[in-house]
Design a protein around this motif. Structure first.
Motif, PDB file in Angstrom:
ATOM      1  N   ALA A   3       0.589  -0.916  -0.581  1.00 18.71           N
ATOM      2  CA  ALA A   3       0.203   0.096   0.506  1.00 18.71           C
ATOM      3  C   ALA A   3       0.794   1.145   0.258  1.00 18.71           C
ATOM      4  CB  ALA A   3      -1.297   0.125   1.101  1.00 18.71           C
ATOM      5  N   LYS A   4       0.384   2.267  -0.856  1.00 21.76           N
ATOM      6  CA  LYS A   4       0.425   3.352  -0.511  1.00 21.76           C
ATOM      7  C   LYS A   4       0.200   4.095   1.150  1.00 21.76           C
ATOM      8  CE  LYS A   4       0.363   8.336  -1.943  1.00 21.76           C
ATOM      9  NZ  LYS A   4      -0.774   8.922  -2.727  1.00 21.76           N
ATOM     10  N   ILE A   5       1.634   4.831   1.541  1.00 19.99           N
ATOM     11  CA  ILE A   5       1.312   4.922   2.697  1.00 19.99           C
ATOM     12  C   ILE A   5       1.471   6.888   3.044  1.00 19.99           C
ATOM     13  CG2 ILE A   5       2.463   5.514   5.271  1.00 19.99           C
ATOM     14  CD1 ILE A   5       3.768   2.215   4.852  1.00 19.99           C
ATOM     15  N   THR A   6       0.123   7.195   3.410  1.00 19.71           N
ATOM     16  CA  THR A   6       0.470   8.953   3.681  1.00 19.71           C
ATOM     17  C   THR A   6      -0.184   9.234   4.846  1.00 19.71           C
ATOM     18  OG1 THR A   6      -2.234   8.787   3.365  1.00 19.71           O
ATOM     19  CG2 THR A   6      -0.370   9.042   1.506  1.00 19.71           C
ATOM     20  N   MET A   7      -0.048   9.692   5.788  1.00 14.53           N
ATOM     21  CA  MET A   7      -0.058  10.244   6.700  1.00 14.53           C
ATOM     22  C   MET A   7       0.089  11.886   7.016  1.00 14.53           C
ATOM     23  SD  MET A   7       3.532   9.423   9.192  1.00 14.53           S
ATOM     24  CE  MET A   7       3.425   8.155   7.984  1.00 14.53           C
ATOM     25  N   GLY A   8      -1.182  12.531   8.367  1.00 20.52           N
ATOM     26  CA  GLY A   8      -1.478  13.909   8.521  1.00 20.52           C
ATOM     27  C   GLY A   8      -1.511  13.918   9.643  1.00 20.52           C
ATOM     28  N   THR A   9      -2.143  15.065   9.607  1.00 19.00           N
ATOM     29  CA  THR A   9      -3.176  15.695  11.342  1.00 19.00           C
ATOM     30  C   THR A   9      -3.857  15.861  11.048  1.00 19.00           C
ATOM     31  OG1 THR A   9      -1.635  17.993  11.614  1.00 19.00           O
ATOM     32  CG2 THR A   9      -0.362  16.290  11.642  1.00 19.00           C
ATOM     33  N   THR A  10      -4.912  16.709  12.635  1.00 19.25           N
ATOM     34  CA  THR A  10      -5.729  17.152  12.217  1.00 19.25           C
ATOM     35  C   THR A  10      -5.485  19.169  12.560  1.00 19.25           C
ATOM     36  OG1 THR A  10      -6.481  16.801  14.537  1.00 19.25           O
ATOM     37  CG2 THR A  10      -7.843  15.089  13.104  1.00 19.25           C
ATOM     38  N   THR A  11      -6.223  19.619  11.122  1.00 20.09           N
ATOM     39  CA  THR A  11      -5.924  20.595  11.076  1.00 20.09           C
ATOM     40  C   THR A  11      -4.624  21.298  10.925  1.00 20.09           C
ATOM     41  OG1 THR A  11      -4.892  21.560  13.608  1.00 20.09           O
ATOM     42  CG2 THR A  11      -7.314  21.430  13.483  1.00 20.09           C
ATOM     43  N   GLN A  33       4.449  21.313   3.393  1.00 23.42           N
ATOM     44  CA  GLN A  33       5.617  21.303   3.177  1.00 23.42           C
ATOM     45  C   GLN A  33       6.038  19.957   3.461  1.00 23.42           C
ATOM     46  OE1 GLN A  33       8.499  24.595   3.805  1.00 23.42           O
ATOM     47  NE2 GLN A  33       6.833  25.978   2.942  1.00 23.42           N
ATOM     48  N   TYR A  34       5.556  19.683   4.494  1.00 25.81           N
ATOM     49  CA  TYR A  34       5.531  18.081   5.659  1.00 25.81           C
ATOM     50  C   TYR A  34       4.769  16.840   4.900  1.00 25.81           C
ATOM     51  CZ  TYR A  34       9.238  21.179   7.802  1.00 25.81           C
ATOM     52  OH  TYR A  34      10.239  22.215   6.938  1.00 25.81           O
ATOM     53  N   PHE A  35       3.325  17.096   4.471  1.00 26.24           N
ATOM     54  CA  PHE A  35       2.313  16.194   5.144  1.00 26.24           C
ATOM     55  C   PHE A  35       1.841  16.467   3.531  1.00 26.24           C
ATOM     56  CE2 PHE A  35       2.928  17.175   9.024  1.00 26.24           C
ATOM     57  CZ  PHE A  35       3.546  15.870   9.744  1.00 26.24           C
ATOM     58  N   PRO A  36       1.088  14.757   3.151  1.00 27.87           N
ATOM     59  CA  PRO A  36       0.602  15.204   1.911  1.00 27.87           C
ATOM     60  C   PRO A  36      -0.770  15.503   1.924  1.00 27.87           C
ATOM     61  CG  PRO A  36       0.993  12.774   2.079  1.00 27.87           C
ATOM     62  CD  PRO A  36       1.198  14.050   3.319  1.00 27.87           C
ATOM     63  N   GLU A  63      -1.558  17.322  -5.698  1.00 22.15           N
ATOM     64  CA  GLU A  63      -1.227  16.367  -5.688  1.00 22.15           C
ATOM     65  C   GLU A  63      -2.000  16.413  -3.811  1.00 22.15           C
ATOM     66  OE1 GLU A  63       1.847  13.131  -6.155  1.00 22.15           O
ATOM     67  OE2 GLU A  63       2.293  14.677  -7.640  1.00 22.15           O
ATOM     68  N   PHE A  64      -1.697  17.346  -3.374  1.00 21.55           N
ATOM     69  CA  PHE A  64      -2.404  17.272  -2.137  1.00 21.55           C
ATOM     70  C   PHE A  64      -3.867  17.535  -1.914  1.00 21.55           C
ATOM     71  CE2 PHE A  64      -3.552  19.372   1.733  1.00 21.55           C
ATOM     72  CZ  PHE A  64      -2.671  19.315   2.828  1.00 21.55           C
ATOM     73  N   GLN A  65      -4.248  16.410  -0.585  1.00 24.31           N
ATOM     74  CA  GLN A  65      -5.575  15.874  -0.429  1.00 24.31           C
ATOM     75  C   GLN A  65      -5.998  16.330   0.726  1.00 24.31           C
ATOM     76  OE1 GLN A  65      -5.626  11.637  -1.711  1.00 24.31           O
ATOM     77  NE2 GLN A  65      -7.141  12.595  -3.706  1.00 24.31           N
ATOM     78  N   PHE A  66      -7.812  16.523   1.407  1.00 26.36           N
ATOM     79  CA  PHE A  66      -8.060  16.739   2.391  1.00 26.36           C
ATOM     80  C   PHE A  66      -8.704  15.791   2.390  1.00 26.36           C
ATOM     81  CE2 PHE A  66      -7.267  20.996   0.079  1.00 26.36           C
ATOM     82  CZ  PHE A  66      -6.848  21.635   1.820  1.00 26.36           C
ATOM     83  N   ILE A  67      -9.490  15.839   4.366  1.00 24.92           N
ATOM     84  CA  ILE A  67     -10.097  14.811   4.292  1.00 24.92           C
ATOM     85  C   ILE A  67     -11.070  15.532   4.675  1.00 24.92           C
ATOM     86  CG2 ILE A  67     -10.568  13.315   6.332  1.00 24.92           C
ATOM     87  CD1 ILE A  67      -7.542  12.108   6.150  1.00 24.92           C
ATOM     88  N   ILE A  68     -12.381  15.689   4.758  1.00 25.96           N
ATOM     89  CA  ILE A  68     -13.381  16.511   5.587  1.00 25.96           C
ATOM     90  C   ILE A  68     -14.378  15.984   6.533  1.00 25.96           C
ATOM     91  CG2 ILE A  68     -12.314  18.123   3.775  1.00 25.96           C
ATOM     92  CD1 ILE A  68     -15.319  17.426   2.243  1.00 25.96           C
ATOM     93  N   LYS A  69     -14.620  16.455   7.419  1.00 25.51           N
ATOM     94  CA  LYS A  69     -15.899  15.587   8.091  1.00 25.51           C
ATOM     95  C   LYS A  69     -17.130  15.691   7.773  1.00 25.51           C
ATOM     96  CE  LYS A  69     -13.424  15.322  13.000  1.00 25.51           C
ATOM     97  NZ  LYS A  69     -13.921  15.775  14.633  1.00 25.51           N
ATOM     98  N   LEU A 106      -9.892  15.526  -2.957  1.00 21.08           N
ATOM     99  CA  LEU A 106     -10.752  14.549  -1.709  1.00 21.08           C
ATOM    100  C   LEU A 106     -10.355  13.819  -1.466  1.00 21.08           C
ATOM    101  CD1 LEU A 106     -13.013  14.719   0.413  1.00 21.08           C
ATOM    102  CD2 LEU A 106     -14.974  14.004  -1.778  1.00 21.08           C
ATOM    103  N   LYS A 107     -10.016  13.692  -0.180  1.00 16.71           N
ATOM    104  CA  LYS A 107      -9.196  11.836  -0.305  1.00 16.71           C
ATOM    105  C   LYS A 107     -10.535  11.064   0.493  1.00 16.71           C
ATOM    106  CE  LYS A 107      -5.431  11.028   1.506  1.00 16.71           C
ATOM    107  NZ  LYS A 107      -4.765  10.482   0.434  1.00 16.71           N
ATOM    108  N   THR A 108     -11.346  11.596   1.496  1.00 18.30           N
ATOM    109  CA  THR A 108     -12.537  11.264   1.900  1.00 18.30           C
ATOM    110  C   THR A 108     -13.095  11.827   2.764  1.00 18.30           C
ATOM    111  OG1 THR A 108     -13.336   9.074   3.268  1.00 18.30           O
ATOM    112  CG2 THR A 108     -11.364  10.081   4.255  1.00 18.30           C
ATOM    113  N   ILE A 109     -14.469  11.424   3.207  1.00 16.27           N
ATOM    114  CA  ILE A 109     -15.458  12.589   4.149  1.00 16.27           C
ATOM    115  C   ILE A 109     -15.345  11.523   5.447  1.00 16.27           C
ATOM    116  CG2 ILE A 109     -17.338  13.413   3.842  1.00 16.27           C
ATOM    117  CD1 ILE A 109     -18.281  13.676   1.439  1.00 16.27           C
ATOM    118  N   LEU A 110     -14.882  11.961   5.986  1.00 14.35           N
ATOM    119  CA  LEU A 110     -15.361  11.516   7.465  1.00 14.35           C
ATOM    120  C   LEU A 110     -16.524  11.580   8.513  1.00 14.35           C
ATOM    121  CD1 LEU A 110     -13.683   9.859  10.290  1.00 14.35           C
ATOM    122  CD2 LEU A 110     -12.400  11.744  10.629  1.00 14.35           C
TER     123      LEU A 110
END
Length: 284
Positions: A3-11, A33-36, A63-69, A106-110
């Protein structure tokens, strides 16, 4: 398949480790600059203007993506809503996020459900209604009621999420009898598996006073704990196309440092980041 692995934070604003410890809000372009990927909770409280979303998109690489609630109305944080009103909210939500859909960012809607959303017939049926109203959009679900994880229910939940093409979020949180859920990383969506790491501060998690926001996710994961998550990701079978790890343990501003350590443990390189500004080149 790996699997491709991505990571980030909330806000993106609350991570001084990304800007040499400066005590100011981090900008989205600095974060990118640090997270995708980043998780945005703005939508939970109120739907932003489409112009606001357009500004976000202008600040990040393509290429940057958003997870939105999902909005709190959509997750039934208030019970007893009329079905017609709910459906209109879903329509409005889809219209609002159209810029993210159009650019493929849009990566996914949470859908993070409240603790009282349980494995009842009505709430199980509501999950299917969500898929009907959201069409083919990517959806991730996070449950906070232990009834979903009982031995009699969990296998059926996994199958149900597979049928609905939902990503079942693996949640790490303190272990409190009857009020929290176990960490269960399974592939229910071949495109995306997701971990959300809230920390393990039991006292802070149970805190009900007016300081709860500052203590609930006050936790720094140790390297050995992070290695445990990395091992779970490596052993995930079947492997989806992508595994995304989101750190929410930020009451003490530990999310970004933990995410960067996890990146090193997993040995992953993020492509498509924003160009590193000169003052940030020596940061890590």
């Amino acid at each position: 398949m790996t699997a491709k692995i991505t990571m980030g934070t909330t806000t993106w604003t609350e991570h001084p480790a990304l800007i040499h410890g400066e005590q100011r809000p981090v900008t989205l372009d600095e974060y990118a600059q640090y997270f995708p990927v980043v998780e945005v909770d703005t939508f939970f409280y109120a739907l932003p203007q489409m112009s606001t979303i357009q500004r976000w998109l202008e600040m990040v690489p393509e290429e940057f993506q958003f997870i939105i609630k999902a909005n709190q109305g959509m997750t039934l944080h208030q019970r007893g809503q009329e079905k017609s009103e709910l459906e209109q909210l879903f329509i409005q939500y889809r219209r609002t996020i159209s810029p993210l859909i159009a650019t493929g960012q849009l990566k996914t809607i949470l859908f993070q459900f409240p603790p009282y959303f349980d494995a009842s017939v009505a709430d199980i049926a509501y999950l299917r209604l969500i898929r009907e109203w959201m069409g083919d959009l990517p959806i991730a679900v996070e449950f906070r009621n232990s009834s979903w994880y009982s031995p009699a229910v969990f296998p059926s939940l996994v199958q149900y999420c597979q049928d609905l093409r939902f990503t079942l979020v693996a949640v790490d949180e303190p272990r409190l009898p009857g009020t929290t859920v176990p960490f269960e990383l399974v592939t229910t969506n071949p495109k995306l598996a997701m971990l959300r790491l809230h920390g393990r501060n039991q006292a802070g998690w149970a805190n009900q006073d007016d300081q709860w926001r500052s203590t609930r996710t006050l936790y720094k994961y140790s390297d050995s704990e992070l290695a445990g998550f990395a091992d779970a990701v490596r052993k995930l079978d079947p492997q989806p196309s992508e595994v995304c790890i989101i750190f929410n343990n930020n009451s003490g501003r530990d999310a970004a440092p933990n995410a960067l350590t996890m990146q090193k443990i997993l040995g992953v390189h993020f492509s498509g980041l924003a160009p590193r500004s000169p003052e940030q080149l020596d940061l890590f």
